[in-house]
Scaffold this active site. Structure first.
Site, short mmCIF file in Angstrom:
data_model
loop_
_atom_site.label_atom_id
_atom_site.label_comp_id
_atom_site.label_asym_id
_atom_site.label_seq_id
_atom_site.Cartn_x
_atom_site.Cartn_y
_atom_site.Cartn_z
N PRO A 63 -1.15 20.64 37.78
CA PRO A 63 -0.02 21.56 37.83
C PRO A 63 1.09 21.11 36.88
O PRO A 63 1.23 19.91 36.62
CB PRO A 63 0.46 21.46 39.28
N ASP A 436 6.51 -0.52 2.77
CA ASP A 436 5.87 -1.28 1.70
C ASP A 436 6.30 -2.74 1.71
O ASP A 436 5.51 -3.64 1.51
CB ASP A 436 6.19 -0.65 0.33
N GLU A 442 13.83 -0.89 -0.93
CA GLU A 442 12.79 0.13 -0.70
C GLU A 442 12.56 0.28 0.81
O GLU A 442 13.17 1.10 1.44
CB GLU A 442 11.50 -0.23 -1.43
N TRP A 507 -2.56 7.62 -2.46
CA TRP A 507 -1.32 7.62 -1.69
C TRP A 507 -1.36 8.78 -0.69
O TRP A 507 -1.29 8.57 0.51
CB TRP A 507 -0.12 7.68 -2.64
N GLU A 724 3.02 -8.74 -3.26
CA GLU A 724 2.76 -7.49 -3.98
C GLU A 724 2.01 -7.75 -5.28
O GLU A 724 1.09 -7.04 -5.64
CB GLU A 724 4.12 -6.84 -4.29
#
Ligand code: BGC
Length: 847
Positions: A63, A436, A442, A507, A724
């Site tokens: 319900p 990132d 960023e 991406w 990176e």
């Protein structure tokens, strides 16, 4: 004993507040009896009950649930030997679209127009008087900006950066605070609202006021008295506001400035605010950012200019916490950096415009301070304004509250450090959304990074809520023509602004790859159903952009390479334009992969026609790749590692040339001294492409290589996270890159290349699902590289898989704990297979 080890509502074992009308309930079981099976499970929610056949999430379909209500959940489970187990939990419904009595309020006299900075935080307050006994009281709140709520000076909840980062134009989350036990009769409710993502400066262009011109608050305190009456106190013009509080500056990139001598002054009345956007306002869903590990410095040094440098021994995302005896007016500054300069000072060059500084003005006496409206990515902190001998300092890791559900360890300590670096990379970048990097200007939801990292992330963490929430953002941000913005939420970032309908390979692929990785790890169909239309539109857009040629060239995606990221950060070519120039290969393989994955998803969702259509598309793209981009005999026209890795891993070569292609990849790798040459798209898959095509020895040589560029080079020169750029530091710990035309794009905390983590679990340890959610899985180690043992755990919806193997005296011993409800195929070194039901097993065989 037969036990229920976990009972969850919307993936939470406790504390779920939901607006969902059909919340999902899941559970896992354990038993010390081998082969135990679930015979019956009766789920009861309030007055409703149902029988389910597995612990996989089942939606409540009883319900209609009422808002503002606590529901009890009970599970009675019986196994096939008649043993029973019971577990209970509760969940609470949120507002469920009940209109807010509170109104958005702000400070009408506050015109925030300065470019590139964040606004001065606003403080809102309201005195609350109650004079009857209270049965239940909840505060519901959200903001434009990021806020912290306090009741009588005490912070409510543990979350940082509420209401979280969402696609604000579409939806905004509200938080729920249980204040029943905290209200005293005469109380003061205070909210500090800083700029955050919605109003503050964000994105490297330092745009601000992206979603709102100034901060705004929406809150409602809902009190149920024991006499059955209710009272609702909402934000309105009777609330007061000030910009003259102790938090003088707060900015996600720049840090925070706090003046502890400041009593809040200039209180004046707030006024209703009309927002520029009209988002839906829903109960929060993701994984809120909270404080986790606390680290003490491992070394203290002095920089030439006298700044005290603290080394926390671990690069992380978070804040410092300082404690000392101060004098009113004394100013302490804390700067943050990931690396040091050769002279021992902080190297902040690569933070670019991010100032990452906490500035604190003291009051008299002992005091502690820690920023609340910003975070930094750092291993080192530089302090001025207080003597090192008087200061206690800690680094507090801040990240989304995700469960660390997996582990990997083996006989090679450098690989173990890599595993640690990979998990720290993940924690540092799970800050409400998958980012990132956590340090420079960023910290955005770059789609490509999580597209390649999600399988590894899901081995290490339970991410259902975290990723599902972000996928809602992806869905919300999809462009009308099908493209997916490169960063989600977009929040001020325009690329590719010139062609808003542009699709960008790998991406944008996040809209397919992340749901697929989540499905493989959890077996959840919900996420596939939710994202299916998004994926379809996306693949259609990719086809459009690929389809400009004629004949087979219609399936070669060759829009100008500046519109792609190509083989992003590939270390064998130094220039950005050279990474991008490989886009014909990476984009075409991307289309083969997304369409092929979509075909599998369509089949799973019972859409057979779609499945056939996407399968055929994928086949044509694979054929075009082989015909146009290779000599048809396993040799790519331009030779670079990624050009081979993608078609090998994605099975794009015809069977008769596959082995030749693999040999050509091996030759390239040998020529490169087993060093990595791949960028984002190739890195996750290169070891699989080698090991699964008969070249496990080459894969291990590459994995264990310590020369630059390689995973273990970073480990060898002292990395505590994944970088990176592979050559981020030279052997002396100095950055050799300098200004190489990438706008100082050198971060020491980027998880993308850590995508090799899936290989550690799937091949080195050997655990991999053969049916989604690990209902069936394989334990098939690929032994090599001189590794003599490995062990690990993998969290699954059914419970935890524990697996270990060891080689000694020519014998291989394999042990595995198989959760109830799953089945494991153990593959012995001879290739012989043993199928095992739930329970714990040890198998030995000749190594
Ligand atoms: C980010 C990346 C991202 C890339 C794409 C960088 O600045 O840090 O990780 O995917 O841009 O261009």
């Amino acid at each position: 004993m037969f036990e229920i080890t976990r009972l969850t509502v919307e993936h939470l074992a406790a504390g779920c507040v939901t607006d969902c009308s059909t919340p999902r309930i899941g559970f896992s079981l354990s038993s010390d009896r081998r082969g135990a099976q679930l015979a019956d499970a009766e789920l009861t929610v309030g007055d409703w009950s149902a029988h389910v056949t597995s612990g996989q999430n089942a939606a409540y379909v009883g319900p209609a649930l009422l808002p503002f209500t606590t529901y009890s959940v009970r599970l009675n489970a019986t196994d096939d030997a008649g043993e029973t187990a019971t577990a209970t939990t509760t969940f609470e419904t949120g507002r469920m679209e009940t209109p807010w009595k509170g109104r958005w309020i702000s400070d009408p006299s506050y015109h925030f127009t300065e470019p590139k900075v964040s606004p001065v935080p606003m403080v809102f307050r309201k005195e609350i008087t109650t004079n009857k006994p209270i049965a239940r009281a909840r505060l519901y709140a959200t903001a434009m900006g990021i806020y912290e709520a306090e009741l009588n000076g005490q912070k409510l909840g543990e979350q940082y950066f509420a209401p979280g980062f969402t696609s604000y134009k579409s939806y905004l989350q509200y938080q729920t605070y249980d204040v029943t036990a905290l209200l005293t009769g005469a109380d003061t409710l205070t909210f500090t609202v800083a700029g955050g993502w919605a109003v503050g400066s964000f994105v490297f262009t330092r745009k601000n006021r992206v979603t709102a011109d100034r901060q705004a608050l929406l809150a409602e305190l809902r009190i149920e008295y024991t006499d059955g009456t209710t009272e609702t106190i909402g934000t309105d013009a009777t609330w007061q506001v000030s910009e003259n509080g102790p938090v003088r500056m707060a900015d996600l990139y720049d840090g925070e400035t706090y003046d502890a001598t400041k009593e809040i002054s200039d209180w004046h009345n707030a006024a209703p605010e009309t927002l520029k956007v009209t988002p839906a306002i829903t109960a929060d869903y993701g994984a809120p950012v909270k404080a986790h590990e606390v680290r003490k410095p491992v070394a203290v040094m002095t920089a030439p200019d006298g700044e005290t440098i603290y080394d926390f021994g671990q690069n992380l995302a978070g804040v410092v916490r300082i404690k000392f005896n101060g004098k009113a007016g004394q100013v302490v500054t804390v700067r943050h950096a990931e690396i040091l300069n050769p002279d021992g000072s902080l190297n902040t060059t690569f933070l670019r415009t991010a100032k990452a500084t906490a500035t604190y003005t003291c009051r008299d006496g002992e005091q502690t301070y820690s920023p609340r409206f910003s975070y930094m990515g750092f291993r080192y902190a530089g302090v001025k304004g207080v003597d090192a001998k008087d200061l206690e300092i800690e680094a507090v890791a801040l990240y989304s509250d995700v469960e660390h559900s997996g582990s990997f360890r083996c006989s090679d300590e450098m690989l173990n450090k890599l595993q640690s670096n990979i998990t720290w990379g993940a924690k540092s970048n799970f800050v409400d959304i998958p980012t990132d990097c956590p340090q420079r200007d960023e910290r955005m939801g770059w789609t490509g990074d999580i597209a390649v990292f999600s399988p590894t992330a899901l081995y290490n963490f339970e991410l259902s809520r975290f990723l599902e929430k972000w996928l809602r953002d992806v869905k919300a941000e999809q462009l009308p023509t099908g493209g997916i913005p490169n960063t989600v939420p977009v929040q001020g970032y325009g690329f590719p602004a010139t062609m808003p309908e542009m699709a960008v390979d790998w991406w944008g692929d996040a809209c397919v790859l992340v749901p697929w990785a989540l499905y493989e790890a959890t077996g959840s169909l919900d996420v596939l159903r939710m994202m299916y239309p998004t994926m379809q539109k996306y693949v259609k857009a990719c086809c459009f952009w690929a389809g400009f040629g004629i004949g087979k060239h219609r399936y070669i995606w060759h829009t100008p390479s500046v519109l792609h990221f190509g083989d992003w950060v590939a270390p064998d070519v130094p220039k950005m334009s050279q990474w991008q120039a490989r886009s014909k290969y990476t984009a075409t393989a991307s289309l083969c992969n997304t369409s092929g994955t979509l075909a599998k998803i369509a089949r799973i969702l019972g859409k057979t026609e779609d499945a056939a259509k996407y399968k055929e598309l994928s086949r044509k793209v694979a054929d075009a790749y082989c015909s146009v981009l290779t000599d048809g005999n396993g040799k790519t026209k331009e030779e670079f590692q990624t050009a081979y890795v993608l078609p090998l891993y994605l099975n794009m070569f015809p069977e008769n040339v596959k082995a030749k292609a693999a040999e050509n990849l091996v030759k390239l790798v040998e020529k490169n001294d087993y060093k990595i040459g791949t960028g984002f798209p190739g890195t996750p898959y290169i070891l699989f492409a080698l090991a699964d095509n008969g070249h496990a020895d080459t894969a291990y040589k590459m994995l264990l290589n310590t020369q630059c560029p390689s995973w273990l080079y970073e480990v060898r020169v002292g990395a505590t996270t994944v970088w990176e750029r592979w050559d981020g530091l030279d052997e002396n710990g100095e950055c050799p890159i300098g200004d190489d035309g990438t706008d100082m794009m050198i971060s020491y905390n980027h998880y993308a290349s850590g995508a090799v983590g899936a290989f550690l679990y799937r091949r080195v340890l050997g655990v991999e699902p053969t049916e989604a959610g690990y209902r069936k899985f394989k334990f098939a180690p690929v032994v090599g590289g001189g590794i003599t043992e490995a062990e690990g755990t993998v969290g699954t919806p059914y419970g935890v898989i524990k697996a270990a193997w060891k080689i000694a005296d020519g014998e291989m011993t394999m042990t595995v704990a198989v959760p109830v409800g799953t089945e494991c195929t153990v593959v012995l070194p001879s290739g012989e297979e043993k199928v095992l039901g739930s329970g714990e097993y040890t198998v030995t065989a000749k190594a």
